[in-house]
Design a protein around this motif. Structure first.
Motif, PDB file in Angstrom:
ATOM      1  N   TRP A  49       0.829  -1.111   0.065  1.00 45.30           N
ATOM      2  CA  TRP A  49      -0.038   0.044  -0.150  1.00 45.30           C
ATOM      3  C   TRP A  49       0.848   1.360  -0.064  1.00 45.30           C
ATOM      4  O   TRP A  49       0.736   2.202  -0.632  1.00 45.30           O
ATOM      5  N   ILE A  50       1.898   1.164   0.580  1.00 49.28           N
ATOM      6  CA  ILE A  50       2.896   2.469   0.857  1.00 49.28           C
ATOM      7  C   ILE A  50       3.468   2.598  -0.544  1.00 49.28           C
ATOM      8  O   ILE A  50       3.601   3.744  -1.045  1.00 49.28           O
ATOM      9  N   ASP A  51       3.818   1.516  -1.057  1.00 44.89           N
ATOM     10  CA  ASP A  51       4.590   1.601  -2.678  1.00 44.89           C
ATOM     11  C   ASP A  51       3.498   2.080  -3.426  1.00 44.89           C
ATOM     12  O   ASP A  51       3.918   2.824  -4.410  1.00 44.89           O
TER      13      ASP A  51
ATOM     14  N   LEU B 104       1.060   4.195  -2.699  1.00 48.09           N
ATOM     15  CA  LEU B 104       0.747   5.327  -2.542  1.00 48.09           C
ATOM     16  C   LEU B 104       1.794   6.366  -3.264  1.00 48.09           C
ATOM     17  O   LEU B 104       1.792   7.475  -3.521  1.00 48.09           O
TER      18      LEU B 104
ATOM     19  N   ALA C 162       8.768  10.407  -2.049  1.00 49.40           N
ATOM     20  CA  ALA C 162       8.494   8.942  -1.441  1.00 49.40           C
ATOM     21  C   ALA C 162       8.670   7.940  -2.595  1.00 49.40           C
ATOM     22  O   ALA C 162       9.400   6.837  -2.471  1.00 49.40           O
TER      23      ALA C 162
ATOM     24  N   ARG D  50      11.443   5.047  -2.678  1.00 46.77           N
ATOM     25  CA  ARG D  50      11.136   3.598  -2.797  1.00 46.77           C
ATOM     26  C   ARG D  50      11.997   2.786  -4.103  1.00 46.77           C
ATOM     27  O   ARG D  50      12.614   1.819  -3.975  1.00 46.77           O
TER      28      ARG D  50
ATOM     29  N   THR E 216      13.192   8.576   9.408  1.00 52.15           N
ATOM     30  CA  THR E 216      11.726   8.291   9.689  1.00 52.15           C
ATOM     31  C   THR E 216      11.136   9.194  10.695  1.00 52.15           C
ATOM     32  O   THR E 216      10.341  10.020  10.679  1.00 52.15           O
TER      33      THR E 216
ATOM     34  N   ALA F 288       4.274  10.971   3.445  1.00 49.95           N
ATOM     35  CA  ALA F 288       4.487   9.809   2.418  1.00 49.95           C
ATOM     36  C   ALA F 288       5.904   9.518   2.568  1.00 49.95           C
ATOM     37  O   ALA F 288       6.356   8.105   2.400  1.00 49.95           O
TER      38      ALA F 288
ATOM     39  N   LEU G 113       6.542   7.468   5.310  1.00 47.85           N
ATOM     40  CA  LEU G 113       6.058   6.060   5.329  1.00 47.85           C
ATOM     41  C   LEU G 113       7.014   5.028   4.584  1.00 47.85           C
ATOM     42  O   LEU G 113       7.325   4.014   5.080  1.00 47.85           O
ATOM     43  N   GLN G 114       7.625   5.664   3.373  1.00 46.74           N
ATOM     44  CA  GLN G 114       8.280   5.054   2.608  1.00 46.74           C
ATOM     45  C   GLN G 114       9.814   4.734   3.251  1.00 46.74           C
ATOM     46  O   GLN G 114      10.292   3.624   2.912  1.00 46.74           O
TER      47      GLN G 114
ATOM     48  N   ALA H   9       9.242   1.935   5.363  1.00 51.39           N
ATOM     49  CA  ALA H   9       9.009   0.745   4.526  1.00 51.39           C
ATOM     50  C   ALA H   9      10.505   0.088   4.059  1.00 51.39           C
ATOM     51  O   ALA H   9      10.831  -0.911   4.158  1.00 51.39           O
TER      52      ALA H   9
END
Length: 188
Positions: A19-21, A23, A77, A81, A112, A157, A160-161, A164
């Motif tokens: 989901w983060i990816d 986003l 973000a 990734r 983070t 974002a 979050l990434q 992750a």
């Protein structure tokens, strides 16, 4: 017929990481749209100046206050990734692969935490800006308070990434991951 060695299938990412990816990809597409709107905005301004002697009013303000922040902040973000941010890995390159992954994961957690703090601060700035409907001092005034929320979304974002990516470092799920001992700037 020769048998080619089979590599084990990659473990799928947990649903939250997927989901983060998604986003990050979605925000990158919005950043791409902002780039197209910036180009259109400038194009209309240039055509107006050249052929009609009437520029599109507020082009400079819209470019600086709307399009540039949106296209940069919303793409962060996705860049994380893809691991396309600039990194200086002089010391990391000397570490064994597994230790390097752990060190990068720990630094990712620190990043983070800093990004969450930055997103929190940006949220308060955006709410203040919204409270008095901040605009530029130009004529006509251009609203800049909505873009403050774009900053919150982009930084959150990225946080979050980054989390992750840290998880991927710790679990060996990062493409190239812990098994990759080749430096980032080296040729294959």
């Amino acid at each position: 017929m020769t048998d080619t060695p089979r590599t084990p299938p990659a473990r799928p990412d947990p649903a939250l990481l997927a989901w983060i990816d998604r986003l990050a990809l979605g925000l990158a597409l919005v950043a791409g749209l902002a780039l197209c709107l910036l180009a259109l905005n400038v194009f209309v301004d240039v055509i107006g100046r050249a052929f009609f002697k009437t520029p599109l009013r507020g082009t400079l303000e819209m470019t600086a206050q709307w399009w540039m922040p949106a296209l940069t902040l919303l793409a962060f973000a996705y860049t994380e990734r893809r691991q396309d941010h600039i990194k200086v890995t002089i010391l990391l390159d000397t570490l064994p692969a597994r230790m390097r992954a752990w060190v990068e994961g720990c630094f990712g957690l620190i990043a983070t935490a800093l990004l969450v703090g930055l997103a929190w601060h940006a949220w308060h700035e955006a709410m203040d800006s919204f409270g008095y409907r901040e605009t530029t001092s130009s004529l006509p005034p251009v609203a800049i308070w909505p873009v403050k929320f774009v900053a919150v979304i982009g930084v959150a974002a990225l946080a979050l990434q980054t989390a992750a990516t840290s998880f991927r470092h710790f679990t060996g799920r990062l493409p190239g991951g812990a098994a990759d001992t080749q430096g980032e700037g080296e040729a294959a």
